[in-house]
Design a protein around this motif. Structure first.
Motif, PDB file in Angstrom:
ATOM      1  N   ILE A 158      20.477 -24.237  49.613  1.00  0.00           N
ATOM      2  CA  ILE A 158      20.028 -25.606  48.943  1.00  0.00           C
ATOM      3  C   ILE A 158      20.767 -26.678  50.089  1.00  0.00           C
ATOM      4  CG2 ILE A 158      20.237 -26.922  47.173  1.00  0.00           C
ATOM      5  CD1 ILE A 158      18.317 -24.979  46.634  1.00  0.00           C
ATOM      6  N   ASP A 159      21.777 -26.516  50.457  1.00  0.00           N
ATOM      7  CA  ASP A 159      22.298 -27.598  51.094  1.00  0.00           C
ATOM      8  C   ASP A 159      21.757 -27.670  52.578  1.00  0.00           C
ATOM      9  OD1 ASP A 159      24.653 -29.761  51.814  1.00  0.00           O
ATOM     10  OD2 ASP A 159      25.005 -27.886  53.329  1.00  0.00           O
ATOM     11  N   ALA A 160      21.512 -26.533  53.212  1.00  0.00           N
ATOM     12  CA  ALA A 160      20.890 -26.439  54.505  1.00  0.00           C
ATOM     13  C   ALA A 160      19.357 -26.891  54.386  1.00  0.00           C
ATOM     14  CB  ALA A 160      20.806 -24.927  55.049  1.00  0.00           C
ATOM     15  N   TYR A 161      18.916 -26.594  53.016  1.00  0.00           N
ATOM     16  CA  TYR A 161      17.389 -27.268  53.197  1.00  0.00           C
ATOM     17  C   TYR A 161      17.232 -28.492  52.963  1.00  0.00           C
ATOM     18  CZ  TYR A 161      12.957 -28.324  50.650  1.00  0.00           C
ATOM     19  OH  TYR A 161      11.973 -29.031  50.389  1.00  0.00           O
ATOM     20  N   GLU A 162      18.292 -29.122  52.087  1.00  0.00           N
ATOM     21  CA  GLU A 162      18.248 -30.558  52.048  1.00  0.00           C
ATOM     22  C   GLU A 162      18.495 -31.345  53.232  1.00  0.00           C
ATOM     23  OE1 GLU A 162      19.411 -31.346  47.362  1.00  0.00           O
ATOM     24  OE2 GLU A 162      21.058 -31.286  48.784  1.00  0.00           O
ATOM     25  N   GLN A 163      19.422 -30.739  54.095  1.00  0.00           N
ATOM     26  CA  GLN A 163      19.807 -31.575  55.288  1.00  0.00           C
ATOM     27  C   GLN A 163      18.342 -31.137  56.451  1.00  0.00           C
ATOM     28  OE1 GLN A 163      23.432 -30.648  57.401  1.00  0.00           O
ATOM     29  NE2 GLN A 163      24.564 -29.844  55.424  1.00  0.00           N
ATOM     30  N   ALA A 164      17.859 -29.994  56.453  1.00  0.00           N
ATOM     31  CA  ALA A 164      16.694 -29.738  57.285  1.00  0.00           C
ATOM     32  C   ALA A 164      15.397 -30.766  56.983  1.00  0.00           C
ATOM     33  CB  ALA A 164      16.360 -28.469  57.455  1.00  0.00           C
ATOM     34  N   SER A 165      15.266 -31.160  55.617  1.00  0.00           N
ATOM     35  CA  SER A 165      14.091 -31.500  55.293  1.00  0.00           C
ATOM     36  C   SER A 165      14.309 -32.963  54.844  1.00  0.00           C
ATOM     37  CB  SER A 165      13.414 -30.941  53.884  1.00  0.00           C
ATOM     38  OG  SER A 165      14.366 -30.899  52.870  1.00  0.00           O
ATOM     39  N   GLY A 166      15.409 -33.352  54.705  1.00  0.00           N
ATOM     40  CA  GLY A 166      15.866 -34.774  54.002  1.00  0.00           C
ATOM     41  C   GLY A 166      15.068 -35.108  52.745  1.00  0.00           C
ATOM     42  N   LEU A 167      14.894 -33.955  51.941  1.00  0.00           N
ATOM     43  CA  LEU A 167      14.503 -34.025  50.640  1.00  0.00           C
ATOM     44  C   LEU A 167      15.516 -33.505  49.421  1.00  0.00           C
ATOM     45  CD1 LEU A 167      10.639 -32.741  51.242  1.00  0.00           C
ATOM     46  CD2 LEU A 167      11.286 -34.851  50.864  1.00  0.00           C
ATOM     47  N   ARG A 168      15.623 -34.104  48.468  1.00  0.00           N
ATOM     48  CA  ARG A 168      16.602 -33.684  47.529  1.00  0.00           C
ATOM     49  C   ARG A 168      15.839 -32.536  46.584  1.00  0.00           C
ATOM     50  NH1 ARG A 168      18.170 -35.100  42.352  1.00  0.00           N
ATOM     51  NH2 ARG A 168      16.340 -36.291  42.028  1.00  0.00           N
ATOM     52  N   VAL A 169      16.767 -31.676  46.384  1.00  0.00           N
ATOM     53  CA  VAL A 169      16.408 -30.628  45.243  1.00  0.00           C
ATOM     54  C   VAL A 169      16.890 -31.120  43.880  1.00  0.00           C
ATOM     55  CG1 VAL A 169      16.805 -28.128  44.625  1.00  0.00           C
ATOM     56  CG2 VAL A 169      16.458 -28.830  47.159  1.00  0.00           C
ATOM     57  N   ASN A 170      16.063 -31.058  43.049  1.00  0.00           N
ATOM     58  CA  ASN A 170      16.582 -31.488  41.451  1.00  0.00           C
ATOM     59  C   ASN A 170      16.436 -30.110  40.747  1.00  0.00           C
ATOM     60  OD1 ASN A 170      16.105 -32.142  38.773  1.00  0.00           O
ATOM     61  ND2 ASN A 170      15.041 -34.047  39.097  1.00  0.00           N
ATOM     62  N   PRO A 171      17.667 -29.646  40.239  1.00  0.00           N
ATOM     63  CA  PRO A 171      17.937 -28.569  39.525  1.00  0.00           C
ATOM     64  C   PRO A 171      17.161 -28.450  38.340  1.00  0.00           C
ATOM     65  CG  PRO A 171      20.061 -29.808  40.326  1.00  0.00           C
ATOM     66  CD  PRO A 171      19.223 -30.558  40.488  1.00  0.00           C
ATOM     67  N   LYS A 172      16.813 -29.529  37.566  1.00  0.00           N
ATOM     68  CA  LYS A 172      16.147 -29.437  36.496  1.00  0.00           C
ATOM     69  C   LYS A 172      14.792 -28.943  36.593  1.00  0.00           C
ATOM     70  CE  LYS A 172      14.789 -31.984  32.292  1.00  0.00           C
ATOM     71  NZ  LYS A 172      14.782 -33.412  31.566  1.00  0.00           N
ATOM     72  N   THR A 173      14.135 -29.588  37.957  1.00  0.00           N
ATOM     73  CA  THR A 173      12.680 -29.378  38.132  1.00  0.00           C
ATOM     74  C   THR A 173      12.587 -27.837  38.676  1.00  0.00           C
ATOM     75  OG1 THR A 173      12.524 -31.486  38.764  1.00  0.00           O
ATOM     76  CG2 THR A 173      10.758 -29.962  39.595  1.00  0.00           C
ATOM     77  N   VAL A 174      13.703 -27.535  39.451  1.00  0.00           N
ATOM     78  CA  VAL A 174      13.793 -26.024  40.115  1.00  0.00           C
ATOM     79  C   VAL A 174      13.760 -25.162  38.733  1.00  0.00           C
ATOM     80  CG1 VAL A 174      15.156 -24.281  40.983  1.00  0.00           C
ATOM     81  CG2 VAL A 174      14.874 -26.412  42.161  1.00  0.00           C
ATOM     82  N   HIS A 175      14.507 -25.354  37.712  1.00  0.00           N
ATOM     83  CA  HIS A 175      14.669 -24.671  36.525  1.00  0.00           C
ATOM     84  C   HIS A 175      13.239 -24.535  36.009  1.00  0.00           C
ATOM     85  CE1 HIS A 175      17.071 -22.618  33.553  1.00  0.00           C
ATOM     86  NE2 HIS A 175      16.193 -22.849  32.643  1.00  0.00           N
ATOM     87  N   TRP A 176      12.357 -25.634  35.757  1.00  0.00           N
ATOM     88  CA  TRP A 176      11.128 -25.508  35.082  1.00  0.00           C
ATOM     89  C   TRP A 176      10.248 -24.789  35.864  1.00  0.00           C
ATOM     90  CZ3 TRP A 176       6.146 -26.464  36.357  1.00  0.00           C
ATOM     91  CH2 TRP A 176       4.955 -26.636  35.578  1.00  0.00           C
ATOM     92  N   TYR A 177      10.208 -24.613  37.432  1.00  0.00           N
ATOM     93  CA  TYR A 177       9.339 -23.885  37.963  1.00  0.00           C
ATOM     94  C   TYR A 177       9.807 -22.429  38.104  1.00  0.00           C
ATOM     95  CZ  TYR A 177       6.364 -27.589  39.904  1.00  0.00           C
ATOM     96  OH  TYR A 177       5.170 -28.318  39.838  1.00  0.00           O
ATOM     97  N   LYS A 178      10.931 -22.194  37.819  1.00  0.00           N
ATOM     98  CA  LYS A 178      11.695 -20.771  37.736  1.00  0.00           C
ATOM     99  C   LYS A 178      10.927 -20.021  36.237  1.00  0.00           C
ATOM    100  CE  LYS A 178      15.966 -20.709  39.969  1.00  0.00           C
ATOM    101  NZ  LYS A 178      15.709 -19.353  40.758  1.00  0.00           N
TER     102      LYS A 178
END
Length: 400
Positions: free
Chosen positions: A328-348
């Motif tokens: 998650i940390d590497a993705y946010e740094q590479a993309s410049g996009l934030r990861v919202n845990p609540k939204t991730v949970h919905w999509y899981k």
């Protein structure tokens, strides 16, 4: 109550389903086509000779000079949903001259465990050429004018999906990677996902896709409509948890903050890499790709089913590559996009709903109707269904 014969659906019932579940135009088209053809003939094995003749017809419609097709053979790839044939085309390639090009025909059976658009998959591969590693694309026959079923032709790419001497299950599940290999593949894996999600899709020909409205729940609603429609079309049994889950998903739709191209099956097993230098050479299986919410990919990629434990037997490795927090940390740094845990949970939860729909409804339906080329594989996959329902139940219980 009227009994619906889903093996021979009436035009009126098909139209009622279309009205109830609004989806993207191309998704509506391919699902409607599936239902209109459902009472047609069962799947019949295709011979290589027949496929070569149909491929020649397709290529002849595009080229106006001599060519030769040779070395045709079946490929093991394609999973439970698609068939693939490798061949060599000797032709005058534009800008290059006479050459023998290894190619692959990707084609679906009469009805697939996951009914998707060959045109959408073709357009995505073409759009990402030069952005992330993908096979080159050549020709698409989305209406099966020349091929026995919709399909397209793309270039063969060197590489493996797992170490030659490694351990893995079907379709790449449970792939074991050494620490040395993980260290080389993981940065590429994260970088490619970031590039996909930040790619300006508006500059490509993605005419087979609809773009959901930003700052609205339309994207998530399309997702639920797609798979609830498939459940209605294909299922023959009531599973209360599936009904509850669909209601929960609709009552908790997340808002789309940034539309991205979503691969929708981004994991180890769906990329090729060359063993001498551990370089990812191609991302495959874009058939579920869409323009939507990046969190769908994050949820899918971090699924427990697609990862393994590290050597300590405690640390979970995302897609068998790196710990989740690092990913998650590497993705946010590479993309410049934030990861919202609540939204991730919905999509899981949504991903489990989608997969359970495929296994308990479509998998059952295509085997019963004799539409699949992979009956044994599909039946094996259906055994995973109860585990998905249990994971779904657990995720729903702890949903924020």
């Amino acid at each position: 109550m009227q009994t619906i014969d889903k093996n021979r659906p009436s035009p009126q019932w098909i139209e009622s389903i279309r009205r109830r579940y609004v989806v993207e135009r191309e998704i509506d088209y391919i699902l409607t086509r599936k239902m209109k053809r459902r009472d047609g003939p069962e799947f019949s094995p295709l011979s290589l000779e027949m496929l070569v003749k149909s491929v020649a017809s397709l290529i002849r419609s595009e080229l106006h000079e001599p060519f030769e097709i040779s070395d045709a053979k079946w490929m093991a790839g394609g999973g439970a949903s698609k068939m693939q044939m490798a061949f060599t085309l000797t032709w005058n390639r534009p800008g290059i001259g006479r050459e023998s090009t290894p190619m692959v025909l990707r084609i679906q059976p009469s009805e697939s465990i996951v009914e998707t658009s060959r045109l959408r998959e073709f357009q995505l591969l073409r759009a990402f050429n030069g952005v992330v590693p993908v096979p080159p694309t050549f020709w698409c026959d989305e209406e099966a004018k020349f091929l026995p079923y919709p399909g397209f032709i793309y270039g063969f790419v060197d590489g493996v999906t797992k170490p030659t001497a490694g351990v893995s299950g079907l379709s790449g599940f449970g792939t074991q990677l050494s620490p040395e290999l993980r260290a080389k593949l993981a940065p590429q894996f994260v970088r490619h996902l970031a590039k996909i999600h930040t790619y300006d899709f508006r500059k490509a020909d993605l005419s087979a896709f609809d773009v959901p409205r930003i700052n609205s729940t339309q994207c998530a609603e399309w997702c639920v409509n797609w798979w609830q429609r498939v459940w209605e079309e294909d299922s023959d049994e009531e599973i209360p948890l599936m009904t509850f889950c669909a209601c929960w998903l609709r009552n908790n739709l997340p808002v789309l903050d940034f539309p991205s191209v979503v691969h929708a099956d981004f994991r180890t097993g769906n990329y090729l890499y060359t063993e001498p230098d551990s370089r990812i050479t191609a991302w495959l299986d874009w058939e579920l790709g869409r323009i939507g919410d990046r969190h769908l990919d994050i949820a899918w990629t971090t699924s427990r089913g697609f990862g393994t434990l590290a050597e300590d037997r405690k640390t979970f490795l995302v897609s068998s590559l790196l710990p989740e927090a690092e990913f998650i940390d590497a993705y946010e740094q590479a993309s410049g996009l934030r990861v919202n845990p609540k939204t991730v949970h919905w999509y899981k939860i949504f991903n489990d709903y989608m997969m359970a729909t495929l296994l308990f409804s479509t998998g059952y339906r295509i085997v019963r109707c004799g539409k699949s080329h992979q009956d044994a594989y599909v039946l094996w996959l259906m055994g995973v269904g109860p585990m998905l329902l249990e994971e779904m139940r657990m995720l729903l219980e702890v949903a924020p």
